[in-house]
Design an enzyme around this catalytic site. Structure first.
Site, PDB file in Angstrom:
ATOM      1  CG  ASP A   1      86.733  47.094  46.862  1.00 13.40           C
ATOM      2  OD1 ASP A   1      85.701  46.676  47.418  1.00 13.40           O
ATOM      3  OD2 ASP A   1      87.007  46.845  45.664  1.00 13.40           O
TER       4      ASP A   1
ATOM      5  CD  GLU B   1      78.363  42.597  46.257  1.00 10.25           C
ATOM      6  OE1 GLU B   1      79.598  42.376  46.315  1.00 10.25           O
ATOM      7  OE2 GLU B   1      77.874  43.726  46.412  1.00 10.25           O
TER       8      GLU B   1
HETATM    9  O1  KIV Z   1      84.050  45.636  49.591  1.00  7.65           O
HETATM   10  C1  KIV Z   1      83.166  44.997  50.170  1.00  7.65           C
HETATM   11  O2  KIV Z   1      82.546  45.464  51.144  1.00  7.65           O
HETATM   12  C2  KIV Z   1      82.852  43.670  49.687  1.00  7.65           C
HETATM   13  C3  KIV Z   1      81.684  42.954  50.310  1.00  7.65           C
HETATM   14  C4  KIV Z   1      80.408  43.578  49.911  1.00  7.65           C
HETATM   15  C5  KIV Z   1      81.694  41.504  50.019  1.00  7.65           C
HETATM   16  O3  KIV Z   1      83.483  43.185  48.813  1.00  7.65           O
END
Ligand code: KIV
Length: 265
Positions: free
Chosen positions: A45, A182
């Site tokens: 997202d 994360e």
């Molecule tokens: O939306 C995204 O890019 C993510 C990653 C950072 C894991 O969820």
């Protein structure tokens, strides 16, 4: 190269092979990634920010995700495709949640990722038993930016570490086939990776996890000003692309382009 799926993802951990994951949001980059050794593509997202200029991922919605997932899955048929369930799209009634899931799976996703454990466990179980592989996401969960007070490292305090480990185990028990961690301290990430049977994919979680994910534009160096500690840039897209655009401009105004070579007789 054999295309991964939610089961062979688990084999990678068993065989102690690291997993490489990269985000992607469009057909052109998907075509390039399709011809590389990258294991898995995440249509994150974060595309709401990188492709649409929105301030955070709270602004992503199901139609936006479906459009990006469809484009990427058309461009990268050889890659395992994981899509993000956007903010609140899985926190409503079961019917609405399932309708959103159906849209994203039919757009081309082969698994979906959702953020957080509290309040999601029953849904994870229901989705897994409905044929939808689910990837969890703990630590910094950007969809909760407003409750976390910004994009900050999580799990610094002992109590928070205990909670994140507990939630990771609960997501595994609920049926997740893997987990993104994360921006957490490396020691916590290592502990969670050891405690779980499913692969843990880190971003800002240090080296002792089962794989890594980076945002495509970040690793290619699109934004000169974006320099978080966890990021390694493998290219200088900002300078190199600007150079190419300026070269093109110069040749147009100086009439150096097009020549006879680029013209029809
Ligand atoms: O939306 C995204 O890019 C993510 C990653 C950072 C894991 O969820």
């Amino acid at each position: 190269m054999i295309k991964l799926n939610s089961l062979t993802f688990l084999d990678k951990k068993k065989n102690k092979e690291k997993i490489s994951m990269i985000t992607c949001y469009d057909f052109s980059f998907a075509q390039i990634i399709n011809e590389t050794d990258i294991d898995c593509i995440l249509i994150g997202d974060s595309g709401s920010m990188l492709m649409h200029g929105l301030p955070n991922t709270v602004h992503a919605d199901t139609p936006m995700m479906a459009s990006m997932i469809a484009a990427v899955s058309r461009g990268a048929p050889k890659k395992f495709i994981v899509g993000d369930l956007p903010f609140l799209s899985y926190r409503k009634s079961l019917t609405t949640n399932m309708n959103n899931v159906e849209v994203l799976m039919k757009a081309g996703s082969e698994a979906l990722k959702l953020e957080g454990a509290i309040g999601n466990l029953k849904l994870v179980n229901h989705l897994v038993h409905s044929g939808v592989p689910i990837m969890g996401h703990l630590g910094l969960t950007p969809q909760s930016v407003h409750t976390l007070g910004g994009h900050k490292v999580q799990g610094k305090e002992k109590e928070a570490q205990i909670q994140i480990l507990d939630q990771a185990k609960k997501l595994e028990d609920a049926g997740c086939f893997s987990l993104v961690l994360e921006c957490v301290p490396s020691v916590l990430a290592a502990k969670i990776t050891e405690a779980l049977h499913i692969p843990v994919i880190g971003i800002g979680a240090g080296p002792d996890v089962d794989g890594q994910v980076l945002v495509l534009q970040d690793l290619l160096g699109f934004n000169d000003g974006f320099k978080p500690k966890f990021l390694k840039k493998y290219f200088n897209a900002n300078q190199i692309f600007k150079g190419a655009f300026n070269d093109y401009h110069k040749e147009v105004v100086s009439k150096a382009f097009p020549t006879a070579k680029e013209s029809y007789e």
